[in-house]
Scaffold this active site. Structure first.
Site, short mmCIF file in Angstrom:
data_model
loop_
_atom_site.label_atom_id
_atom_site.label_comp_id
_atom_site.label_asym_id
_atom_site.label_seq_id
_atom_site.Cartn_x
_atom_site.Cartn_y
_atom_site.Cartn_z
N THR A 191 6.55 30.75 34.13
CA THR A 191 7.09 31.12 32.81
C THR A 191 6.62 32.50 32.34
O THR A 191 7.14 33.03 31.36
CB THR A 191 6.66 30.10 31.73
OG1 THR A 191 5.24 30.14 31.62
CG2 THR A 191 7.12 28.70 32.07
N CYS A 384 49.19 47.63 43.24
CA CYS A 384 49.02 49.04 42.87
C CYS A 384 49.00 49.91 44.13
O CYS A 384 50.03 50.08 44.76
CB CYS A 384 47.81 49.22 41.97
SG CYS A 384 47.99 50.65 40.90
N GLY A 386 48.14 49.09 46.92
CA GLY A 386 48.64 48.20 47.97
C GLY A 386 50.16 48.22 48.02
O GLY A 386 50.76 48.19 49.10
N HIS A 510 48.86 45.40 37.75
CA HIS A 510 47.72 44.57 38.17
C HIS A 510 47.85 43.16 37.60
O HIS A 510 47.31 42.88 36.53
CB HIS A 510 46.41 45.19 37.67
CG HIS A 510 46.06 46.48 38.32
ND1 HIS A 510 45.16 46.57 39.36
CD2 HIS A 510 46.51 47.73 38.10
CE1 HIS A 510 45.05 47.84 39.74
NE2 HIS A 510 45.86 48.57 38.99
N GLU A 512 46.33 40.59 38.44
CA GLU A 512 45.04 39.89 38.44
C GLU A 512 44.37 39.89 37.06
O GLU A 512 43.60 38.99 36.74
CB GLU A 512 44.09 40.48 39.50
CG GLU A 512 43.56 41.90 39.27
CD GLU A 512 44.49 43.01 39.74
OE1 GLU A 512 45.71 42.76 39.88
OE2 GLU A 512 44.00 44.14 39.95
N1 GLN Z 1 45.71 55.70 43.32
C1 GLN Z 1 46.95 55.13 42.95
C2 GLN Z 1 47.51 55.76 41.68
O1 GLN Z 1 46.80 56.39 40.94
C3 GLN Z 1 46.83 53.62 42.77
C4 GLN Z 1 45.95 53.20 41.65
C5 GLN Z 1 45.48 51.78 41.73
O2 GLN Z 1 45.55 51.17 42.78
N2 GLN Z 1 44.96 51.26 40.64
O3 GLN Z 1 48.69 55.64 41.41
#
Ligand code: GLN
Length: 536
Positions: A191, A384, A386, A510, A512
């Site tokens: 502790t 994005c 991706g 995004h 997510e």
């Molecule tokens: N670099 C890329 C852009 O600016 C993708 C950004 C990202 O993946 N958040 O458009």
């Protein structure tokens, strides 16, 4: 707002104890008892926001609807509470000083010496009370980043001390999170570090009302008694927080320990209701009893650090649980991928996510990965960067536009299929200048996206500077890569799909960031379902 109650969560002994999860779990219990609650994070670093921080430094940058680039803890707050946060929910030392210095330059303090106390502390106190003053919340929980005793934290702790005085003890509460280490050799829980960190806090004039003790072993009554005595805290306010199987178990664990009961009692809040966690627990039951397992690859360049893709990992877990699937995530470093090893690395996966990112490190690996899943019918979700990589891959390998690229990676490329957005061309400052926050997107009827969302207009969060170059829209569509989501005002391409592929979706936004425990994101749901089908 005189009726708003303020709870402060501080941390002692060590970083990474999970203050964010404790704050979110407490908020969840209070919310489930009928109170409206929000959580705010104060970060002691000098960056104005974490948007300019490399994910290796601070993990993922979370984005709110109103376009704030924030600490990843805000993601936990939203995922637990199922309500959005905003600009006001994350404040850094940089932001505080920026405000005070701007005021000084404007002449607001004319004649006065501007000092940490009272000017910086007043600005901190103002930022803490902004959320309470909206009248929307019964309780505002403020998590103070860093560890008590850090030089950076001092003005925050002093502000808490003053607020306890300004607002009254019955309206404020300090929850201090500490660590009770276990010494294996002595077979003992210790502790002393907690006692020291409480002492440190007290030296700044703040005594904790509640101690939440992180531990790997049950701490028992004796230790609780000892901590109560030496830390000046009621025994019922010593709360054990034992390591959990998942962060989503923590609200239940805190309920068992009676954290919310002590909080309500100390704040003089009455409720007939016990926290109702029915929907939450249904999620947990599904999460813990999967009927099947799917193997999902995540290609990114920060995969060494678990926190770098926090919201994506959580969104996959939410979607998995709601489909009673265990999602095993396989992080794949984009720099390790090449033409020779791609098959070996990806062939056993049931789905592949290509992550967001900036700059050219690892992008050829991402393109190779997209090609493999496109040609082999493996479900693909590009987020994005991706999505941008999917467009480049299609242009290069299907349209044979050999040097197709993004102007982010190759400024003079002959085929800029991804190009800088018009309104970004003049931008010179890096901080907070991307296309940020929620924007509408209109979905093409008959597309996979339309089927998944079940509506025509959706709103999703963004963080980018580059976009699909519409000069290439026609030839890409004619070759089979369809744009199925557009910004209704500007025509910016938000979604691409391949029609004759089982599940191939790239999104400029995004998804997510919007997935929560009780509202898993439809796109992630559809993606993991497609992965399960691919497995079958
Ligand atoms: N670099 C890329 C852009 O600016 C993708 C950004 C990202 O993946 N958040 O458009």
């Amino acid at each position: 707002m005189p009726n708003t109650k303020y709870i402060f969560v501080t941390g002692g002994v060590s970083s990474s104890l999970g203050k964010g999860i404790i704050a979110a779990s407490l908020a969840k219990l209070l919310q489930s008892s009928g109170f409206s609650v929000t959580i705010q994070k104060l970060d002691p670093y000098i960056n104005v926001d974490p948007g300019t921080l490399n994910p290796y430094e601070h993990g993922e940058c979370f984005v709110t609807n109103d376009g704030a680039e924030t600490d990843l803890d805000l993601g936990h707050y939203e995922r637990f509470l199922n309500i959005p946060t905003s600009q006001a929910n994350n404040v850094t030392t940089g932001r505080i000083y920026q405000t005070v210095i701007n005021k000084e330059r404007r002449g607001d303090y004319l004649g006065k010496t501007v000092q940490i106390i009272p000017h910086i502390t007043n600005e901190i106190k103002r930022r803490i009370q902004i959320l309470g003053e909206t009248g929307e919340y019964d309780i505002v929980i403020t998590e103070i980043g860093g560890t008590v005793g850090d030089i950076e934290s001092l003005p925050y702790i002093e502000s808490v001390r003053q607020l306890k005085w300004d607002l009254g003890r019955e309206n404020t509460l300090v929850v201090h999170l500490t660590l009770i280490p276990y010494l294996a050799a002595a077979k003992e829980l210790k502790t002393k570090p907690t006692q020291h960190s409480v002492k440190e806090l007290m030296e700044s004039g703040v005594s904790p009302d509640i101690l939440v003790c992180r531990t790997e072993h049950h701490i028992g009554e004796d230790i609780k008694r000892k901590l109560a005595l030496f830390c000046n805290v009621d025994k019922e306010a010593i709360i054990e927080s034992i390591d959990a199987e998942t962060i989503y178990d923590v609200p239940n664990l805190m309920m068992k320990e009676g954290l919310h009961t002590v909080v309500l009692k100390k704040l003089g809040l009455k409720t007939e209701e016990k926290p109702i966690l029915t929907a939450w627990n249904k999620f947990l039951t599904n999460y813990k009893n999967p009927k099947e397992t799917v193997e999902i690859g995540l290609v990114g360049k920060y995969i060494e650090l678990q926190d770098a893709y926090k919201s994506i990992l959580e969104a996959l877990e939410h979607a998995g649980a709601h489909n009673q699937l265990r999602v095993n995530i396989h992080p794949i470093h984009s720099e390790d991928l090449n033409r020779k090893n791609v098959e070996e690395k990806l062939k056993d996966l049931h789905g592949l996510v290509v992550a967001p990112g900036f700059g050219d490190r690892g992008i050829e690996g991402k393109i190779i990965a997209v090609r493999y899943v496109r040609e082999n019918g493996i479900p693909f979700l590009g987020i994005c960067l991706g999505m941008q990589m999917a467009v480049i891959e299609y242009a290069r390998n299907v349209l044979h536009l050999e040097n197709a690229n993004s102007t982010e990676m190759s400024r003079g490329t002959t085929h800029p299929v991804i190009d800088i957005m018009e309104d970004q061309k003049m931008v010179t400052e890096k901080g907070g200048t991307m296309r940020l926050g929620a924007w509408d997107c209109r979905l093409e009827k008959g597309s996979k996206a339309y089927e998944i969302y079940g509506q025509e207009i959706i709103s999703e969060r963004h963080r980018h500077r580059y976009e699909f170059n519409n000069d290439y829209l026609k030839i890409l569509e004619d070759a089979g890569l369809k744009a199925t989501g557009f910004n209704p005002k500007t025509g910016l391409v938000e979604i691409v799909e391949i029609e004759d592929h089982p599940w191939f979706v790239g999104v400029q936004y995004h998804p997510e960031y919007k997935s929560t425990v009780l509202n898993p994101h439809p796109l992630f749901m559809a993606f993991v379902k497609a992965a399960a089908q691919h497995k079958g």
